[in-house]
Structure formats: C-alpha cells, structure tokens
Design a protein around this motif. Structure first.
Motif, short mmCIF file in Angstrom:
data_model
loop_
_atom_site.label_atom_id
_atom_site.label_comp_id
_atom_site.label_asym_id
_atom_site.label_seq_id
_atom_site.Cartn_x
_atom_site.Cartn_y
_atom_site.Cartn_z
N ALA A 1 0.94 -1.22 -0.26
CA ALA A 1 0.40 -0.16 0.04
C ALA A 1 0.97 1.35 -0.15
O ALA A 1 0.27 2.22 -0.64
N ILE A 2 1.92 1.64 0.59
CA ILE A 2 2.61 1.96 0.87
C ILE A 2 3.42 3.14 -0.18
O ILE A 2 3.73 3.65 -0.66
N ILE A 3 4.69 1.34 -0.62
CA ILE A 3 5.36 1.96 -2.05
C ILE A 3 4.90 2.01 -3.34
O ILE A 3 4.05 0.99 -3.75
N GLY A 4 4.25 3.60 -3.99
CA GLY A 4 3.88 2.60 -5.43
C GLY A 4 3.97 4.73 -5.80
O GLY A 4 4.60 5.20 -5.96
N THR A 5 3.06 5.30 -6.22
CA THR A 5 2.82 6.65 -6.30
C THR A 5 4.06 7.37 -5.93
O THR A 5 4.01 8.11 -6.55
N GLY A 6 3.80 7.51 -4.35
CA GLY A 6 4.82 8.39 -3.85
C GLY A 6 5.55 8.71 -3.82
O GLY A 6 6.96 9.16 -4.56
N ILE A 7 6.71 7.38 -4.21
CA ILE A 7 8.01 7.22 -4.78
C ILE A 7 8.78 6.79 -5.81
O ILE A 7 9.86 7.39 -6.62
N PHE A 8 7.38 6.51 -6.73
CA PHE A 8 7.90 7.31 -7.92
C PHE A 8 6.86 8.17 -8.82
O PHE A 8 7.63 8.43 -9.91
N VAL A 9 6.20 8.85 -8.85
CA VAL A 9 5.88 10.01 -9.24
C VAL A 9 6.34 11.51 -8.21
O VAL A 9 6.70 12.45 -8.50
N LEU A 10 5.92 11.30 -6.55
CA LEU A 10 5.79 12.46 -6.05
C LEU A 10 6.71 13.16 -5.04
O LEU A 10 7.25 14.20 -5.66
N ALA B 1 -7.73 6.97 -7.60
CA ALA B 1 -6.56 8.34 -8.05
C ALA B 1 -5.45 7.57 -8.17
O ALA B 1 -5.17 7.21 -10.06
N VAL B 2 -5.25 5.96 -7.91
CA VAL B 2 -4.24 5.61 -8.50
C VAL B 2 -4.23 4.73 -9.99
O VAL B 2 -3.54 4.65 -10.26
N ALA B 3 -5.80 4.27 -10.14
CA ALA B 3 -6.25 3.53 -10.83
C ALA B 3 -5.89 4.70 -12.26
O ALA B 3 -4.93 4.06 -13.20
N THR C 1 -0.21 -3.05 -6.78
CA THR C 1 -0.61 -3.26 -4.99
C THR C 1 -0.54 -1.99 -4.53
O THR C 1 -1.64 -2.74 -3.57
N VAL C 2 -0.46 -1.07 -4.93
CA VAL C 2 -1.64 -0.13 -4.22
C VAL C 2 -2.79 0.46 -4.40
O VAL C 2 -3.59 -0.01 -3.02
N LEU C 3 -3.31 -0.06 -5.25
CA LEU C 3 -4.67 -0.31 -6.19
C LEU C 3 -5.69 -1.44 -5.39
O LEU C 3 -6.50 -1.01 -4.36
N LEU C 4 -4.83 -2.35 -5.02
CA LEU C 4 -5.35 -3.72 -4.40
C LEU C 4 -5.55 -3.40 -2.97
O LEU C 4 -6.84 -4.17 -2.62
N VAL C 5 -4.71 -2.78 -2.30
CA VAL C 5 -5.25 -2.77 -0.60
C VAL C 5 -5.61 -1.64 -0.60
O VAL C 5 -6.66 -2.24 0.34
N MET C 6 -5.65 -0.65 -1.26
CA MET C 6 -7.09 0.71 -1.28
C MET C 6 -8.05 -0.60 -1.37
O MET C 6 -8.94 0.65 -0.81
N MET C 7 -8.14 -0.82 -2.28
CA MET C 7 -9.51 -1.13 -2.72
C MET C 7 -9.60 -2.67 -1.35
O MET C 7 -10.86 -2.48 -1.22
N TYR C 8 -8.75 -3.23 -1.06
CA TYR C 8 -9.13 -4.80 -0.13
C TYR C 8 -9.01 -3.76 1.54
O TYR C 8 -10.67 -4.21 1.83
N GLY C 9 -9.45 -2.85 1.78
CA GLY C 9 -8.83 -2.21 2.28
C GLY C 9 -10.79 -1.32 2.38
O GLY C 9 -11.70 -1.13 3.54
N GLN C 10 -11.23 -0.42 1.17
CA GLN C 10 -12.42 -0.05 1.42
C GLN C 10 -13.51 -0.93 1.41
O GLN C 10 -15.00 -0.55 2.21
N THR C 11 -13.46 -1.73 0.74
CA THR C 11 -14.13 -3.61 0.67
C THR C 11 -14.21 -3.41 2.49
O THR C 11 -15.60 -3.82 3.03
N ARG C 12 -13.04 -3.69 3.31
CA ARG C 12 -14.05 -4.14 4.39
C ARG C 12 -14.30 -2.72 5.39
O ARG C 12 -14.45 -3.69 6.20
#
Length: 465
Positions: free
Chosen positions: A39-48, A122-124, A316-327
């Motif tokens: 969930a953490i390593i994704g858009t932040g490290i590669f874009v921001l 946003a991640v999608a 993987t960020v998208l996977l975990v964020m969508m998982y969190g939303q469903t729960r």
C-alpha cells in the motif's frame, strides 16, 4: 436515542463470530507486512518525489520524508495498540465506536470512505498513464477518446485502462484474502527489487554538489514538501482493516503495521538522497523522476525496469486500497449504518463479494470520468483526520480502562506519543490548501446528512435495547 452511544470492546469482538458474517482468518505477520509495503510504496516514491523536490523542498526533501515519517510512526504506534486490542475490521471507524461513540465513528468511517475511495480512483488513473506509456513503447495506442477522464476540450471522454485494472483487481479480491495476499506478496518483492536496483546503480553517480543549496525554499518549503509527500505514506493504516482476518492479531497486527512503515521510511530516505544527488533538484519536476534520473545518467536499460516496477508498485497500492474500502463498507454495514448487502459474506469465498463489486463500480466511475488532480486533492486531509482521531482515541482507551497490560501491544510513553502524533498530523494538515479544507468540510456535512437520514434509524444499537 444518543448519537454518542458506544460499543464495548467485548461486543465488537463478539460480533465477529456472528452467524453468516464471519471472515476467514488466513493472514500472518508476513502477509500483513507485505500488505503494508504494497500500500505504501507506489505513487509516492515513483511520482511525488520529483515534484516535491523541484517545487518545495529541494535536496532537503529527505527532511520532508523524515517529518512525514515521524508523524506516521507516532500514529502507527497508536494504530498498533488499537489493532491488537480490537482485532475487528473497520480500522479507525471501529476504534472510534469503542472510544467516542456512534456519531464520531460514523464521521470517521465517512472520512475513510473518502480516503480509500478517492485514493483507489486516483491510483487507477495513475496506473493507466504508466500502462499506456509502456504500450506506446511497443507501438500500441488506445483511441484518444478512451485514454483519460472526461475532458471534451482535450478529446478524451473515459479512461478505459483505469476501468480495466479496477475490474481485474476486483476479480482477484473476490477469490479470497489468501489468494489476494499471495499475489500482493509476489508483486511487492518485484517492486522492492526494482527500488533496490535504483539504489545500487544510482549511488555511484551521486554528486554531493547537487545537494547545494540544501534548503533553497527555506523551512516553510520543507514543511510544504512534508505535507505533499505524506501521500507517499498513506496505506499502512489499511493494514488495520485486515484485523479480523488475522490468525494471531495481538502479535501479528503490530508487527505488520510497524515493520511495513519502518522498511518504507528507510527506502524513501535513501531514494530521495540518491535522486537529488544524481539530478539537480530544479530538473526533477517530471512525472517519472526515478526513471528520469536513470536516463539522466544514461542508464536507460535500468530506467525500463523502473517503469515496469512503477506499474507493479501502483498495482499493489490499488489492490490494498480497494481491499481496505471493501472491509470498511463491511464493518459499517454490519453495524446497520449502511445497507445490508455491504456486509453479506459469500459462503464459498468467505469474502464480501457483493460489497466488492459495488466498490468496483464506484471506483470505476470516479477513475474513468474524473480527472486525476481532483481525485488526489482530498486524500491527504482525510487520512490526517483519521490519524489525529486514533491518536486521541488511545488516551480515551487508557482512561476508560477497557484494556489491561495483557491485551497485546501497548503504546510506549503515553500520553507523550499520542499527543506527538496528534500535533505532527495537525501541523501537516494545516499546510494543505484552503480549498482542500472547504471541500473536506462539505464532504463531512454530506456524511452527517446520510447518518441522520439513514444510519441513526437503522443502527443495530436501536434494536439491542
């Protein structure tokens, strides 16, 4: 009928064993750590990183990451105690039900719907951009009308690749949490390897003179940079939403939350130092700063791997964020504050399948039709609000004496750590634009309307009297 009625921790845990709504306990400490890193390593490290260095912090970006990391470490300790004490789906929403009562819990749940929902969208949308770039390298192009969100002036109407990845992630999530976590673990190992590859290749090209001037925009720039790169840390709290599916939550939840945050913080600090050491900060205002830095030193073969790693990372960020939303939807619905279909569990898969497809529909609409900039605008403030509430919640939890020394992980140095978490997060929130605050208040007012028109009347606490 008080809007501040609470649920005891015993009641919350007892509800997880209710007939027809039980989730399968399939996760361990390693799975949780991989979920956190996913969930953490994704858009932040590669874009921001590039934008924050060029526009706000310069080489002092490393201090921005340390400031944001400190805020998250203090908040993570508070999350770890709650997750160990109340091993129930719903994260900060559920914790607030036990400490502040139903209305505050609903506000926090509504706030987290904003965080996970918009972050997923946003991640999608970001994934779509990287994926189209990869295909373009092979001479494959989507029709322009299908490449981005609705913008007739630019000739785009819908972001089809974004909708495609949301659909594929949903298919995976409906197969059960163990399959999803295995897929996530493999993808996380790939993207960690890509980040380490950048570090190994890039470190020998660092020129210390690029770190001068170290703080070109002053400390205020570093603080704004910290608020900007805070987005890079969003996600470790999603680990807490998995609490009900963990085999040994008292032991594994704190390990998963703290270990994932610690690993990512160290990687962020090292990457930001190498990035600003390779490329002068004034040239880093690009969408793919890590790949750009490698092209800058003529290591294009590695840059290709980095772009692939970015796609894996964002997946993987998208996977975990969508998982969190469903729960989160599942936990709120189980309390009666949202309609019953959100908490219906598939007997075969032991996951909330209907809820997951509803989430797919909502995320697809936003990622396919709404521009990326507007989607990302509110995510940071929603997360900071949740962190502040959880931090204060620890003080209430200790004061109410609902826990004992034997319940699991305990935050050290209370009340100092929870207060520091609150102060750091408030400081970062105050760095955000005025428009973001106004939009956030409008969202919360809308949430209050939903609660008083539906949630308060349908709450299961009404029928428990």
């Amino acid at each position: 009928m008080s809007v501040f009625r609470k649920k005891s921790i015993e009641t919350l845990i007892g509800e997880t064993n209710s007939k027809g709504v039980k989730l399968k306990k399939d996760l361990g400490a390693f799975d949780l750590t991989m979920l956190g890193i996913g969930a953490i390593i994704g858009t932040g490290i590669f874009v921001l990183t590039g934008v924050a260095a060029a526009e706000h912090a310069g080489p002092a970006l490393v201090i921005s990451f340390i400031m944001s990391g400190l805020a998250c470490v203090f908040a993570a300790l508070c999350y770890a105690e709650f997750a160990s004490t109340v091993p129930v789906s719903g994260s900060a929403y559920t914790y607030s039900y036990a400490t502040f009562g139903e209305l505050i819990a609903w506000i926090l749940g509504w706030d987290l719907i904003l965080e996970y929902g918009l972050a997923s969208s946003a991640v999608a949308s970001g994934w779509s951009g990287y994926f189209q770039g990869l295909l373009a390298g092979f001479g494959i192009h989507f029709p322009k009308a299908l490449t981005s969100a609705y913008n007739p002036a630019n000739g785009t109407y819908i972001d089809v690749p974004a909708i495609m990845i949301v659909f594929l992630i949903t298919l995976l999530l409906t197969q059960g949490v163990k399959k999803s976590s295995r897929f996530n673990a493999v993808m996380v190992i790939i993207k960690l390897a890509v980040v380490l590859l950048f570090i190994v290749v890039g470190v020998s090209y660092v020129k210390p003179e690029n770190w001068t001037p170290f703080m070109p925009f002053g400390f205020s720039g570093v603080a704004t940079g910290a608020a900007t790169v805070f987005f890079a840390y969003i996600g470790f709290d999603a680990v807490a939403t998995a609490a009900e599916e963990v085999r040994k939550p008292q032991r594994d939840m704190p390990i998963g939350i703290i270990a994932s945050l610690a690993i990512c913080t160290v990687l962020y600090i090292v990457v930001s130092l190498i990035l600003t050491g390779i490329v002068p900060y004034t040239e880093l205002n690009v969408k793919n700063p890590v790949a750009f830095a490698l092209s800058y030193i003529n290591q294009d073969w590695v840059a290709g791997f980095i772009s692939l790693g970015a796609i894996v990372g964002i997946t993987t960020v998208l996977l975990v964020m969508m998982y969190g939303q469903t729960r989160l939807f599942y936990a709120i619905s189980r309390d009666g504050l949202l309609p019953k279909p959100f908490s219906k569990i598939s007997e075969k898969k032991q996951t909330p399948v209907v809820n997951t497809w509803i989430t797919c529909l909502l995320v697809s609409i936003f990622s396919g039709l709404v521009p990326l900039g507007r989607l990302a605008e509110l995510t940071n403030i929603g997360t900071l609000f949740a962190f502040m509430t959880v931090s204060i919640g620890i003080l209430y939890l200790r004061k109410s004496k609902q826990t004992s020394e034997s319940t699991g992980f305990r935050v050290p140095f209370v009340p100092v750590v929870p207060i520091l978490a609150f102060v750091f997060c408030l400081y970062l929130a105050l760095q955000l634009p005025k428009l973001t605050w106004i939009s956030f208040v409008i969202w919360l007012v809308l949430g209050l309307a939903v609660y008083f028109l539906y949630g308060r009347k349908h709450s299961h606490l009404n029928s428990s009297k």
